[in-house]
Design an enzyme around this catalytic site. Structure first.
Site, PDB file in Angstrom:
ATOM      1  N   HIS A   1      -9.502   1.316   4.800  1.00  0.00           N
ATOM      2  CA  HIS A   1      -8.265   1.433   5.612  1.00  0.00           C
ATOM      3  C   HIS A   1      -8.416   2.564   6.638  1.00  0.00           C
ATOM      4  CE1 HIS A   1      -4.091   2.695   6.471  1.00  0.00           C
ATOM      5  NE2 HIS A   1      -3.703   1.678   5.939  1.00  0.00           N
TER       6      HIS A   1
ATOM      7  N   GLU B   1      -6.840   4.882   7.810  1.00  0.00           N
ATOM      8  CA  GLU B   1      -6.613   6.173   7.328  1.00  0.00           C
ATOM      9  C   GLU B   1      -8.000   6.889   6.790  1.00  0.00           C
ATOM     10  OE1 GLU B   1      -2.901   5.793   5.382  1.00  0.00           O
ATOM     11  OE2 GLU B   1      -1.743   5.286   7.221  1.00  0.00           O
TER      12      GLU B   1
ATOM     13  N   GLU C   1      -5.173  -4.634  10.885  1.00  0.00           N
ATOM     14  CA  GLU C   1      -4.285  -3.243  11.082  1.00  0.00           C
ATOM     15  C   GLU C   1      -4.538  -2.632  11.977  1.00  0.00           C
ATOM     16  OE1 GLU C   1      -2.240  -2.467   6.957  1.00  0.00           O
ATOM     17  OE2 GLU C   1      -4.046  -1.039   7.199  1.00  0.00           O
TER      18      GLU C   1
ATOM     19  N   GLY D   1       3.022  -1.042   4.152  1.00  0.00           N
ATOM     20  CA  GLY D   1       3.311   0.472   3.927  1.00  0.00           C
ATOM     21  C   GLY D   1       4.650   0.802   3.601  1.00  0.00           C
ATOM     22  N   GLY D   2       5.031   1.330   4.696  1.00  0.00           N
ATOM     23  CA  GLY D   2       6.558   1.983   4.530  1.00  0.00           C
ATOM     24  C   GLY D   2       7.402   1.057   3.934  1.00  0.00           C
TER      25      GLY D   2
ATOM     26  N   GLY E   1       2.644   2.566  10.616  1.00  0.00           N
ATOM     27  CA  GLY E   1       3.708   3.661  10.418  1.00  0.00           C
ATOM     28  C   GLY E   1       4.249   4.125  11.690  1.00  0.00           C
TER      29      GLY E   1
ATOM     30  N   ASN F   1       0.950  -1.218   0.077  1.00  0.00           N
ATOM     31  CA  ASN F   1       0.071  -0.131   0.218  1.00  0.00           C
ATOM     32  C   ASN F   1       0.977   1.282   0.185  1.00  0.00           C
ATOM     33  OD1 ASN F   1      -1.745   2.063   0.450  1.00  0.00           O
ATOM     34  ND2 ASN F   1      -2.104   1.249   2.393  1.00  0.00           N
ATOM     35  N   TRP F   2       1.014   1.853  -1.281  1.00  0.00           N
ATOM     36  CA  TRP F   2       2.097   2.953  -1.330  1.00  0.00           C
ATOM     37  C   TRP F   2       1.282   4.267  -0.659  1.00  0.00           C
ATOM     38  CZ3 TRP F   2       3.905   1.861  -7.028  1.00  0.00           C
ATOM     39  CH2 TRP F   2       4.670   0.842  -6.939  1.00  0.00           C
TER      40      TRP F   2
END
Ligand code: PGA
Length: 250
Positions: free
Chosen positions: A95, A97, A167, A233-234, A173, A10-11
């Site tokens: 997600h 976010e 998650e 992610g990262g 993150g 997931n960019w």
């Protein structure tokens, strides 16, 4: 039951089109023999170009979001048909976010998941508790409720295909990964809830863990009975790092 592992990048809001293409050129040869499903979710602006770069490869394309409506006056939104158009096989929905920054509810997430299935795109449905909820001992009840609400409109004959991503928000993150045992506890509870909702198909549903997954911790996470993949992610932003995750079983 043997579930095929699924490792997804997931960019988020990162990478221009040239950067996405440079990633693909480096990444594809590294993972051509991967024994897992490997998925890249670039920002919407790079979906088309990256989809063309991935065509004919063993790596699938995913959207990070979708609007459940077919078309109309929804400024800034992208429909399921538009994702079909650019070659998406998967779509991330719910997600944390999007839930926390943009107020998305379980009902909206359920509508998105159903709209993706209707266009033969597999939804990756995200759930996860906040630090406050974990500390209050509400993790399993909260996540169980998110599962029931967010999967409420999945057609039962397609249930086995859906992908769930657990998650914990406090692990995203932050560098703080849930321990494999903590993650497994929630994955097992999710598996139980999926069984209540979908019967035997609950055993076939793949449940990814997400939250500071990296090459150094993916093997022990994947060794847990109910962890079937990762949403990253990262550590998915560099080809070498995400390839090491995709090849976790080597
Ligand atoms: P992270 O993000 O790997 O950077 O923690 C995971 C995610 O939000 O999907």
């Amino acid at each position: 039951m043997a579930r095929r592992p699924i490792l997804a990048a997931n960019w988020k809001m990162q990478k221009t089109v040239p950067e996405a293409l440079a990633f693909a050129a480096d990444f594809l040869p590294r993972v051509k023999d991967a024994q897992a499903d490997v998925v890249l979710a670039p920002p919407a602006t790079a979906l088309h170009a990256l989809g063309q770069a991935l065509a004919g490869s063993n790596v699938a394309l995913a959207a990070q979001n979708v609007n459940p409506e077919a078309k109309g006056a929804f400024t800034g939104e992208i429909s399921p048909d538009m994702l079909v158009d650019v070659g998406c096989g998967y779509g991330i929905v719910g997600h944390s976010e999007r839930r926390t920054l943009y107020g998305e509810t379980d009902e909206f997430v359920a509508a998105k998941a159903a709209a993706l299935f209707a266009r033969d795109i597999v939804p990756i449905v995200c759930v996860g508790e906040s630090l406050e909820q974990r500390e209050a001992g509400q993790t399993l009840s909260f996540v169980g409720g998110q599962i029931a609400g967010s999967l409420a409109r999945i057609p039962s004959e397609r249930a086995a295909e859906v992908v769930v991503a657990y998650e914990p928000i406090w692990a995203i993150g932050t560098g703080k990964t849930a321990t494999p045992e903590m993650a497994q506890e929630v994955h097992a509870a999710i598996r139980g809830r999926l069984g209540e909702l979908f019967g035997a198909d609950g055993e076939a549903i793949r449940i990814q863990y997400g939250g500071s997954v990296k090459p150094e911790n993916v093997v022990e996470l994947m060794a847990q009975a109910d962890i079937d993949g990762a949403l990253v992610g990262g550590a998915s932003l560099e080809p070498e790092s995400f390839a090491a995750i995709a090849l976790f079983d080597r």
